[in-house]
Write a protein that holds these residues in place. Structure first.
Motif, mmCIF file in Angstrom:
data_model
loop_
_atom_site.group_PDB
_atom_site.id
_atom_site.type_symbol
_atom_site.label_atom_id
_atom_site.label_comp_id
_atom_site.label_asym_id
_atom_site.label_seq_id
_atom_site.Cartn_x
_atom_site.Cartn_y
_atom_site.Cartn_z
ATOM 1 N N PRO A 195 2.145 -6.686 -5.724
ATOM 2 C CA PRO A 195 2.998 -7.309 -4.707
ATOM 3 C C PRO A 195 4.224 -7.973 -5.328
ATOM 4 O O PRO A 195 4.132 -8.591 -6.385
ATOM 5 N N THR A 196 5.358 -7.799 -4.676
ATOM 6 C CA THR A 196 6.584 -8.478 -5.106
ATOM 7 C C THR A 196 6.947 -9.588 -4.143
ATOM 8 O O THR A 196 7.807 -10.408 -4.439
ATOM 9 N N SER A 197 6.318 -9.590 -2.962
ATOM 10 C CA SER A 197 6.474 -10.650 -1.964
ATOM 11 C C SER A 197 5.242 -10.604 -1.068
ATOM 12 O O SER A 197 4.475 -9.641 -1.115
ATOM 13 N N ALA A 198 5.057 -11.611 -0.258
ATOM 14 C CA ALA A 198 3.894 -11.671 0.625
ATOM 15 C C ALA A 198 3.809 -10.411 1.487
ATOM 16 O O ALA A 198 4.794 -10.004 2.097
ATOM 17 N N GLY A 199 2.646 -9.791 1.495
ATOM 18 C CA GLY A 199 2.422 -8.615 2.325
ATOM 19 C C GLY A 199 2.913 -7.303 1.742
ATOM 20 O O GLY A 199 2.843 -6.272 2.409
ATOM 21 N N SER A 200 3.399 -7.311 0.501
ATOM 22 C CA SER A 200 3.964 -6.076 -0.046
ATOM 23 C C SER A 200 3.060 -5.418 -1.090
ATOM 24 O O SER A 200 3.492 -4.532 -1.809
ATOM 25 N N GLY A 201 1.803 -5.813 -1.174
ATOM 26 C CA GLY A 201 0.900 -5.274 -2.182
ATOM 27 C C GLY A 201 0.208 -3.999 -1.734
ATOM 28 O O GLY A 201 0.745 -3.208 -0.964
ATOM 29 N N SER A 202 -1.009 -3.825 -2.199
ATOM 30 C CA SER A 202 -1.780 -2.603 -1.966
ATOM 31 C C SER A 202 -2.335 -2.552 -0.547
ATOM 32 O O SER A 202 -2.594 -3.580 0.078
ATOM 33 N N SER A 203 -2.543 -1.324 -0.076
ATOM 34 C CA SER A 203 -3.139 -1.101 1.238
ATOM 35 C C SER A 203 -3.935 0.196 1.197
ATOM 36 O O SER A 203 -3.456 1.207 0.673
ATOM 37 N N THR A 204 -5.151 0.146 1.750
ATOM 38 C CA THR A 204 -6.021 1.321 1.771
ATOM 39 C C THR A 204 -6.678 1.413 3.140
ATOM 40 O O THR A 204 -6.958 0.400 3.774
#
Length: 160
Positions: A88-97
């Protein structure tokens, strides 16, 4: 003297860069006794047919399924796991599966996934064609499971 300082600085910068390098590993647990776990990356590259796969950097838009002989190359006709593993580079921008049963995908075997490390035990399992943990329509976004930790790893399980 200048070259010694430059060499030392370069070595330290390289070591720091290695320590901060982004990596993500996808592993499989095939408890079915048949089939071949398959991981496909963007552009249609086969990344794994059962072994662990480590991405040195972000893994964007990968799909996984258990090839039982009846799945299309992109998992058509089978239960599909879709994943993007990225720091993640900002809130909510990380991994998703997520798990997808949106046509042309269909329930084939019990399928689940779980993050390892900082996001454990986050994940999902789907054990029937009507499970509420999989996409059935494109707007079923509530089934996406996020991970906001660096270097998220994933285990995908079949027939759990």
């Amino acid at each position: 003297m200048f070259s010694i300082k430059l060499a030392a600085f370069t070595a330290i910068a390289f070591a720091a860069g290695q320590a901060l390098a982004e990596t993500h590993t996808v592993t499989f647990a095939n408890n079915c006794g048949y089939g071949t776990p398959t991981l496909i990356g963007q552009g249609g590259a086969v990344l794994s047919t059962g072994g662990a796969y480590t991405s040195n950097g972000a893994l964007i838009g990968a799909i996984a399924y258990l090839q039982t002989g009846s799945c299309g190359f992109n998992g058509e006709g089978c239960t599909l796991v879709e994943t993007t593993l990225v720091n993640p580079t900002s809130a909510g921008s990380g991994s998703s599966t997520d798990i997808s049963l949106i046509s042309p995908h269909a329930f084939s075997v019990t399928t689940g996934f779980g993050y390892l490390g900082g996001c454990a035990p986050a994940g999902a399992d789907c054990n029937n064609a009507n499970c509420n943990t999989a996409f059935h329509q494109p707007d079923d976004t509530f089934v996406q499971v996020a991970c906001q930790e660096d270097n998220a790893n994933l285990v995908i399980t079949f027939c759990s």
